[in-house]
Design an enzyme around this catalytic site. Structure first.
Site, short mmCIF file in Angstrom:
data_model
loop_
_atom_site.label_atom_id
_atom_site.label_comp_id
_atom_site.label_asym_id
_atom_site.label_seq_id
_atom_site.Cartn_x
_atom_site.Cartn_y
_atom_site.Cartn_z
N SER A 85 -28.93 -6.29 4.86
CA SER A 85 -29.17 -7.25 5.96
C SER A 85 -28.08 -6.82 7.16
O SER A 85 -26.87 -6.56 6.72
CB SER A 85 -29.26 -8.50 5.58
OG SER A 85 -29.18 -9.48 6.55
N TYR A 128 -26.57 -16.11 0.82
CA TYR A 128 -27.17 -14.85 1.24
C TYR A 128 -26.23 -13.85 1.69
O TYR A 128 -26.20 -12.53 1.44
CB TYR A 128 -28.30 -15.21 2.32
CG TYR A 128 -29.24 -14.12 2.81
CD1 TYR A 128 -30.33 -13.86 2.12
CD2 TYR A 128 -28.97 -13.47 3.97
CE1 TYR A 128 -31.32 -12.82 2.40
CE2 TYR A 128 -29.81 -12.36 4.55
CZ TYR A 128 -30.97 -12.26 3.78
OH TYR A 128 -31.96 -11.05 3.98
#
Ligand code: NAD
Length: 260
Positions: free
Chosen positions: A142, A155
C-alpha cells in the site's frame, strides 16, 4: 503469455484480488481463488472466470489468519496442479483507531492477515519456484507501506513490514529465476475503502459523494481512484520477461500520493 502457469491470488473473492485474478486468467494462467464470502457468489465468480477465459479455476477457502492453513494452500496447489508459478499475497483487512485505543485483537488480526500470511505463503512456495527455475511473488502492500497516516497503526506497521519482507525475499532469490516485488496502491474503490468513506460521511455529517471527494483530495493528487484492473495490469507486467530483473522493489501506483 501465462498459458501453463499456475497463479494463487489470496483474497481474490473481492476488490483488487479479483481484478488481479481476472487479468492473470485473461492472459491464460490457471487460478486458485481464495477469500471469504457467500458460497454461491464465489462459485459464480469461479465459473465466470472459467467461462470467460477457458482456464482452470479452483477455489480454496484457506483462512489467511492461520499460518498453517496458508502453507497448506501452497501444498494443495502443488498437489492439484503439479506446480505453483505466481503467488500474489493480496488478502488484507483494515481497522482504524488511535493507537491508545487500538484493540489488541485487531492488531493481531491485521498483522496475521496482512503480513504473516505472506511470510508463510512465500516460505512454502519458494522451494518449489526455485526447483522450477521460475516464479513471481507479488505482495500487495500500500502507499501505507511507504508513508504513515494517523489511526492506522496496525495497517501501516504490517504494510511497512511487507515492503521489508519483499526486499529480503528479493535478495534471497536473486538470480534463481524467482522475483519478489511489492505493489503499493493508493486509494482503490473496494469494500475496504467504502467502509472508510461511510465512516467519514457519518463523522462529518456530509454525503458519501462529498466524503469520497475529501478522501481523495487529502492524499491522492490525481483525485482519481486506482482501478483493480490497473493493478492486475501491473501484476501481469511483473510476470512478463520485461520485468525479470525487477526484484525487491516497491512499485507505487498511487496517483502521486507518495510523491508529495
Ligand atoms: P476487499 O475487502 O475488497 O478484499 C479483501 C479480500 O481479502 C477479500 O477477498 C476477503 O475475503 C479477503 N480476506 C479477508 N480476510 C481474509 C482471511 N482471513 N482469509 C482469507 N481471505 C481473507 O479489499 P481490497 O481493497 O481489495 O484489498 C486487497 C488488498 O489491497 C489488501 O491487502 C489491502 O490492504 C490492499 N490495498 C487496498 C487499497 C484500497 O484503497 N482498497 C489500497 C492499498 C492497498
Amino acid at each position: 503469455m501465462l498459458k501453463g502457469k499456475v497463479a494463487i491470488v489470496t483474497g481474490s473473492t473481492s476488490g483488487i484480488g479479483l481484478g488481479i485474478a481476472n487479468e492473470l486468467a485473461r492472459l491464460g494462467a490457471d487460478i486458485i481463488l481464495n477469500g471469504l464470502g457467500d458460497a454461491d457468489e464465489i462459485e459464480a465468480t469461479r465459473s465466470g472466470l472459467v467461462r470467460d477465459h477457458g482456464v482452470r479455476v479452483v477455489y480454496d477457502g484457506a483462512d489467511m489468519s492461520d499460518g498453517e492453513a496458508v502453507r497448506e494452500l501452497i501444498a494443495t496447489t502443488v498437489e492439484t496442479f503439479g506446480r505453483v508459478d505466481i503467488l500474489v499475497n493480496n488478502a488484507g483487512i483494515q481497522f482504524t483507531a488511535p493507537v491508545e485505543e487500538f484493540p489488541p485483537a485487531k492488531w493481531n488480526a491485521i498483522l496475521a492477515i496482512n503480513l504473516s500470511a505472506a511470510f508463510h505463503g512465500i516460505a512454502a512456495a519458494v522451494p518449489r519456484m526455485r526447483k522450477q527455475g521460475w516464479g513471481r511473488i507479488v505482495n500487495i502492500a500500500s502507499a501505507h507501506g511507504l508513508v504513515g497516516s494517523p489511526h492506522k497503526a496496525a495497517y501501516v506497521a504490517a504494510k511497512h513490514g511487507l515492503v521489508g519482507l519483499t526486499k529480503v525475499v528479493g535478495l534471497e532469490t536473486a538470480g534463481s529465476g524467482v522475483t519478489c516485488n511489492a505493489i503499493c496502491p493508493g486509494w482503490v474503490r473496494t469494500p475496504l475503502v467504502e467502509k472508510q468513506i461511510s465512516d467519514i460521511a457519518a463523522e462529518r455529517h456530509i454525503s458519501e459523494k462529498e466524503a469520497t471527494k475529501e478522501l481523495l483530495a487529502e492524499k491522492q493528487p490525481s483525485l482519481t481512484f486506482v482501478s483493480p484492473a490497473q493493478l492486475g495490469g501491473t501484476v501481469a507486467f511483473l510476470c512478463s520477461d520485461a520485468a525479470s530483473q525487477i526484484t525487491g522493489a516497491a512499485i507505487s501506483i498511487d496517483g502521486g500520493w507518495t510523491a508529495l
